[in-house]
Design an enzyme around this catalytic site. Structure first.
Site, PDB file in Angstrom:
ATOM      1  N   ASN A 248      -1.051  51.714  -4.758  1.00 26.20           N
ATOM      2  CA  ASN A 248      -1.970  52.166  -5.191  1.00 26.20           C
ATOM      3  C   ASN A 248      -2.529  52.784  -6.372  1.00 26.20           C
ATOM      4  O   ASN A 248      -3.462  52.459  -7.059  1.00 26.20           O
ATOM      5  CB  ASN A 248      -2.475  53.644  -3.960  1.00 26.20           C
ATOM      6  CG  ASN A 248      -3.842  54.043  -4.276  1.00 26.20           C
ATOM      7  OD1 ASN A 248      -4.874  53.775  -3.961  1.00 26.20           O
ATOM      8  ND2 ASN A 248      -3.671  55.375  -5.024  1.00 26.20           N
TER       9      ASN A 248
ATOM     10  N   ASP B 247      13.568  55.582  -3.265  1.00 18.86           N
ATOM     11  CA  ASP B 247      12.081  55.528  -2.481  1.00 18.86           C
ATOM     12  C   ASP B 247      12.060  54.762  -1.416  1.00 18.86           C
ATOM     13  O   ASP B 247      11.634  54.928  -0.288  1.00 18.86           O
ATOM     14  CB  ASP B 247      10.903  55.446  -3.590  1.00 18.86           C
ATOM     15  CG  ASP B 247      10.895  56.577  -4.346  1.00 18.86           C
ATOM     16  OD1 ASP B 247      11.398  57.780  -4.191  1.00 18.86           O
ATOM     17  OD2 ASP B 247      10.234  56.471  -5.650  1.00 18.86           O
TER      18      ASP B 247
ATOM     19  N   ARG C  75     -14.448  40.713  -2.591  1.00 17.00           N
ATOM     20  CA  ARG C  75     -13.607  39.411  -2.900  1.00 17.00           C
ATOM     21  C   ARG C  75     -12.837  39.628  -4.011  1.00 17.00           C
ATOM     22  O   ARG C  75     -12.973  40.268  -4.945  1.00 17.00           O
ATOM     23  CB  ARG C  75     -14.734  38.769  -3.321  1.00 17.00           C
ATOM     24  CG  ARG C  75     -14.407  37.157  -3.807  1.00 17.00           C
ATOM     25  CD  ARG C  75     -15.518  36.205  -4.292  1.00 17.00           C
ATOM     26  NE  ARG C  75     -15.161  35.022  -4.622  1.00 17.00           N
ATOM     27  CZ  ARG C  75     -14.730  33.853  -3.758  1.00 17.00           C
ATOM     28  NH1 ARG C  75     -14.878  34.159  -2.487  1.00 17.00           N
ATOM     29  NH2 ARG C  75     -14.460  32.791  -4.292  1.00 17.00           N
TER      30      ARG C  75
ATOM     31  N   THR D 191       0.735  57.262  -4.946  1.00 15.05           N
ATOM     32  CA  THR D 191       1.511  57.146  -6.365  1.00 15.05           C
ATOM     33  C   THR D 191       2.388  55.987  -6.151  1.00 15.05           C
ATOM     34  O   THR D 191       2.852  55.515  -7.275  1.00 15.05           O
ATOM     35  CB  THR D 191       2.482  58.295  -6.642  1.00 15.05           C
ATOM     36  OG1 THR D 191       3.256  58.644  -5.659  1.00 15.05           O
ATOM     37  CG2 THR D 191       1.537  59.552  -7.112  1.00 15.05           C
ATOM     38  N   ALA D 192       2.097  55.036  -5.505  1.00 14.50           N
ATOM     39  CA  ALA D 192       2.931  53.768  -5.538  1.00 14.50           C
ATOM     40  C   ALA D 192       2.030  52.579  -5.597  1.00 14.50           C
ATOM     41  O   ALA D 192       1.448  52.557  -6.825  1.00 14.50           O
ATOM     42  CB  ALA D 192       3.542  53.614  -4.157  1.00 14.50           C
TER      43      ALA D 192
END
Length: 278
Positions: free
Chosen positions: A173, A56, A157, A170-171
């Site tokens: 995140n 990837d 914050r 799908t990484a």
């Protein structure tokens, strides 16, 4: 297709074994094929397809090179997971035969572009996965504001913020608690990293909207990361503007490609195996 480039990850193929095998298969399956080695943007000239040998991470770096030229890419996994790749190295001959037969489609994946001015210099980057603004390893947590289309959205914050494409959903995140978004959707995902603020945490925006991230600085530096591969150290108040890039990444998909099957096998079930200690 007669003109094909090969982008190879030398760390995963130091002796060029997979590259040589790829060249051999291409010459056997495709009549009168012209094969060129691509190492950077200056090597792209007239190719109709870029075969990317790696995982990837290799595909991400190749995408930032090929997308500007509208060059489709086929990821061939010689790495560990290869979630974004389109074929395994053991199935390469079948993949090339399908390409020769026309049994494929070209999928367009939106990319992000970010720009900012630091030390009087304007810089810009493109990303297929994500753009991340985060604190340093020994830094205090960050205070930053989020604007959408120049309208104040919210204040965070925490350790940072991830702005991702559907491909990148799908990484990092996903690891940070963001949503999975179908990869050809036109959307921008925003996910806070370890937020100390409750309330608005994850957002999904239309791809036509522009995001601004403004960090309230103290004496510490902070970081901007592009696809986890290109990095900038920022040490002043900077407005980082992020939006949909002018060009997509074109990904070749074979006719039998099933996104949800790959998602189950390489992301969802893999995570279950890890949780079970397998």
């Amino acid at each position: 297709m007669k003109n094909i480039g090969i982008y190879n990850n030398k760390r995963k193929d130091p002796e060029g074994i997979y590259e040589a095998e790829t060249v051999r298969i291409l010459r056997e399956v495709l009549a009168d094929v012209n094969i060129s080695k691509v190492m950077g943007p200056d090597d792209i000239c007239g190719q109709e397809l870029l075969i990317v040998l790696g995982g990837d991470g290799t595909l991400l770096s190749a995408a930032r090179i090929a997308s500007r030229h509208g060059l489709p890419i086929l990821g061939v996994n010689i790495g560990t997971v290869g979630f974004m790749t389109g074929a395994e190295i053991k199935d390469l001959r079948k993949a090339i035969e399908n390409i020769e037969d026309g049994s494929f489609s070209i999928e367009e994946r939106m990319m992000l572009e970010c720009s900012f001015e630091n030390d009087g210099i304007t810089k810009s980057y493109v990303a297929l996965n994500d753009i991340v603004v985060s604190k340093g390893a020994l830094s205090n947590i960050l205070d930053f504001e989020l604007f959408v289309d120049m309208n104040f959205c919210t204040r965070y914050r925490g350790d940072g913020i991830i702005v991702s494409t559907p491909t990148g959903s799908t990484a990092y995140n996903l690891s940070a608690g963001g949503p999975i978004v179908y990869p050809t959707a036109d959307a921008i995902c925003i996910t806070a990293i370890c937020p100390h603020t409750y309330g608005v945490r994850n957002l999904v925006l239309n791809s036509t909207q522009e995001v601004e991230v403004r960090v309230d600085m103290d004496e510490a530096e902070y970081y901007l990361s592009v696809d986890g591969q290109e990095h900038e150290v920022l040490n002043e108040d900077v407005t980082i503007r992020i939006g949909k890039a002018k060009f997509p990444c074109k990904v070749l998909r074979l006719a039998d490609y099933d996104y949800f099957s790959v998602l189950r096998k390489k992301i969802l079930y893999k995570a279950m195996d890890i949780n079970r200690g397998e």
